[in-house]
Design an enzyme around this catalytic site. Structure first.
Site, mmCIF file in Angstrom:
data_model
loop_
_atom_site.group_PDB
_atom_site.id
_atom_site.type_symbol
_atom_site.label_atom_id
_atom_site.label_comp_id
_atom_site.label_asym_id
_atom_site.label_seq_id
_atom_site.Cartn_x
_atom_site.Cartn_y
_atom_site.Cartn_z
ATOM 1 N N ASN A 101 9.327 5.119 3.466
ATOM 2 C CA ASN A 101 9.048 4.588 4.882
ATOM 3 C C ASN A 101 10.292 3.995 5.478
ATOM 4 O O ASN A 101 11.446 3.788 4.957
ATOM 5 C CB ASN A 101 8.009 3.482 4.960
ATOM 6 C CG ASN A 101 6.913 4.060 4.608
ATOM 7 O OD1 ASN A 101 5.889 4.028 5.284
ATOM 8 N ND2 ASN A 101 6.355 3.728 3.224
ATOM 9 N N CYS B 148 3.404 9.454 0.856
ATOM 10 C CA CYS B 148 2.337 9.932 0.242
ATOM 11 C C CYS B 148 2.210 10.893 -0.788
ATOM 12 O O CYS B 148 2.850 11.865 -0.890
ATOM 13 C CB CYS B 148 1.554 10.674 1.676
ATOM 14 S SG CYS B 148 0.045 11.469 1.321
ATOM 15 N N HIS C 197 4.110 4.809 12.447
ATOM 16 C CA HIS C 197 4.170 4.808 11.149
ATOM 17 C C HIS C 197 5.247 5.942 10.786
ATOM 18 O O HIS C 197 4.926 7.155 10.740
ATOM 19 C CB HIS C 197 2.985 4.928 10.345
ATOM 20 C CG HIS C 197 2.905 5.088 9.004
ATOM 21 N ND1 HIS C 197 2.529 3.872 8.271
ATOM 22 C CD2 HIS C 197 3.170 5.951 7.862
ATOM 23 C CE1 HIS C 197 2.633 4.028 6.880
ATOM 24 N NE2 HIS C 197 3.187 5.402 6.723
ATOM 25 N N HIS D 211 8.386 7.722 8.547
ATOM 26 C CA HIS D 211 9.009 7.844 7.286
ATOM 27 C C HIS D 211 10.502 8.314 7.608
ATOM 28 O O HIS D 211 10.884 8.836 8.811
ATOM 29 C CB HIS D 211 8.330 8.920 6.403
ATOM 30 C CG HIS D 211 7.001 8.101 5.848
ATOM 31 N ND1 HIS D 211 6.923 7.852 4.447
ATOM 32 C CD2 HIS D 211 5.762 7.878 6.416
ATOM 33 C CE1 HIS D 211 5.791 7.389 4.202
ATOM 34 N NE2 HIS D 211 5.157 7.418 5.279
ATOM 35 N N ARG E 21 0.888 -0.973 0.039
ATOM 36 C CA ARG E 21 -0.061 0.093 0.317
ATOM 37 C C ARG E 21 0.750 1.299 0.071
ATOM 38 O O ARG E 21 1.066 1.797 -0.909
ATOM 39 C CB ARG E 21 -0.877 -0.050 1.263
ATOM 40 C CG ARG E 21 -2.284 0.882 1.012
ATOM 41 C CD ARG E 21 -1.920 2.340 1.507
ATOM 42 N NE ARG E 21 -1.489 2.681 2.876
ATOM 43 C CZ ARG E 21 -1.289 3.746 3.221
ATOM 44 N NH1 ARG E 21 -1.271 4.887 2.632
ATOM 45 N NH2 ARG E 21 -0.806 3.765 4.532
ATOM 46 N N ASP E 22 1.427 1.715 1.094
ATOM 47 C CA ASP E 22 2.195 2.965 1.261
ATOM 48 C C ASP E 22 3.345 2.648 0.458
ATOM 49 O O ASP E 22 3.902 4.052 -0.118
ATOM 50 C CB ASP E 22 2.226 2.953 2.672
ATOM 51 C CG ASP E 22 3.004 4.606 3.020
ATOM 52 O OD1 ASP E 22 3.367 5.171 2.082
ATOM 53 O OD2 ASP E 22 2.801 5.084 4.149
#
Length: 313
Positions: free
Chosen positions: A250, A241, A208, A210, A16-17
Site C-alpha cells: 500500500n 492482495c 485505496h 497501492h 488487515r491489508d
C-alpha cells in the site's frame, strides 16, 4: 472539485491489508500493541482485520479476538472486512460497529478473490448487508480493481460506475475505489473519480492505493486536487492482495502523512510517532520496509505548514 481539502482522513490498514500477505505470522498481542500505538499517534480510523476462512488468509485467524478487544471501548472507527453473511455474523458477535464490504469491478479478480464473478459476489453480500443494517452497523464499501485488473486488464469506467451504483443501493455510508495492483496513474484516477462522482455526488468517496509502480503519491496528489479527503494507507508501505498476482504494498502511512503536511493539509497524526512505530514493525517482521521515510536516517524535518489538529471521521 479543483480545491485542495484543508484536512484528510487516513484509515490505517496495516492490521488487515498490510499483514495479510506477510509470511511471518504476527501474534495477537503484537497486533494489539501496534493498534494502540497507532491510536496514540492520532489515527482515528483503523482496519483491524477480515472475517475470512483462516486457511485462505492465515494472518486473519485472530480477527474475532482483535475485534472483541479493540471494539469493547471503541473511541475510533475500527473497521473489519466481510464478504458474506457468515462473516457479517462473526463481525456482530465480536462487537464490530464499523464494517467494510468489498466487491471487485472485474470478473477475473472477483473469481480469484471471492471465488465467483462480480454479479454473484454482489448477490452474496445482500443478506450480509441486511443483517448489518438491521444491527445499525456503519457500512463502507470498496470497489476492488477499480482501475486495472491483473487478469482482465484496464477496468472499463462504466463497469465501476455500475458496481458503485449497486453498492449505493445497499445503503453504504462511504465508497472507496481501490487500485488493487498499483497499476493506475493520475489519468485513471481523474477519469474514474469524475465518472463515479457524476453518479454519486451524495456519497463520500475515498481511495485505496497501492504503490507497485511508484505512482501512489502522484495518484494522491491528483485525488487531492479532485477534493478527495479519505485515503487508506499501511505503515511502512506493506501489504498487498494474496489473490492478485503482482500486487505490491500500500501507499505508506508515514509517507502519506508527510506529503499532506508538506501541502499544509491536516491529518491529526504525529509523524514522529509513526516513524517509531514503523521501526517497531520493521523489527517485528524482520525486514526493511519500503516507505521513503524508512530510508531516511533521521526523523522528518519539522514543517511550518504542518497542521495536526484532529480530523473528524
Amino acid at each position: 472539485m479543483s480545491d485542495m481539502p484543508e484536512q484528510v482522513l487516513i484509515t490505517e490498514v496495516l492490521l488487515r491489508d498490510g499483514l495479510q500477505i506477510e509470511p511471518v505470522l504476527v501474534p495477537t498481542a503484537d497486533k494489539l500493541r501496534l493498534a494502540y500505538g497507532l491510536l496514540n499517534a492520532g489515527l482515528t480510523s483503523l482496519e483491524i482485520g477480515s472475517f475470512v476462512h483462516p486457511e485462505r488468509v492465515p494472518q486473519m485467524a485472530d480477527t474475532d479476538r482483535l475485534a472483541a478487544e479493540l471494539c469493547a471501548g471503541e473511541s475510533a472507527a475500527l473497521h473489519t472486512l466481510v464478504f458474506n453473511e457468515r462473516g457479517a455474523r462473526r463481525a456482530l458477535d465480536a462487537g464490530a460497529r464499523h464494517v467494510r464490504i468489498i466487491v471487485s469491478a472485474s470478473d477475473g479478480h472477483s473469481r480469484s478473490n471471492a471465488g465467483v464473478p462480480t454479479r454473484e459476489a454482489m448477490a452474496r453480500l445482500e443478506p450480509a448487508v441486511e443483517l448489518l443494517s438491521a444491527a445499525k452497523v456503519r457500512i463502507e464499501a470498496c470497489v476492488a480493481t477499480a482501475f486495472v485488473c491483473p487478469f482482465d486488464g484496464e477496468t472499463p469506467v462504466g463497469r465501476v460506475v455500475d458496481v458503485a451504483d449497486r453498492l449505493r443501493d445497499f445503503g453504504i455510508q462511504v465508497l472507496h475505489l481501490a487500485d488493487t495492483i498499483g497499476a493506475a496513474g493520475p489519468w485513471h484516477v481523474r477519469r474514474t473519480v469524475t465518472a463515479v462522482r457524476a453518479e454519486q455526488s451524495d456519497i463520500p468517496l475515498g481511495l485505496h492505493l497501492h504503490n507497485t509502480y511508484g505512482m501512489a503519491a502522484a495518484n494522491v496528489w491528483e485525488a487531492l486536487h479532485l477534493g478527495i479527503r479519505r485515503f487508506d494507507a499501511a505503515l511502512g508501505g506493506i501489504g498487498g492482495c494474496p489473490f492478485a498476482p503482482g500486487a505490491a504494498g500500500n501507499i505508506a502511512t508515514d509517507d502519506l502523512v508527510n506529503l499532506c503536511h508538506h501541502a499544509g493539509i491536516a491529518t491529526g497524526i504525529d509523524v514522529d510517532r509513526l516513524v517509531e512505530l514503523r521501526d517497531e514493525l520493521q523489527a517485528l517482521l524482520g525486514r526493511k520496509l519500503g516507505s521513503a521515510l524508512a530510508a531516511v536516517p533521521a526523523k522528518p524535518v519539522p514543517l511550518r505548514t504542518a497542521r495536526t489538529a484532529p480530523v473528524p471521521g
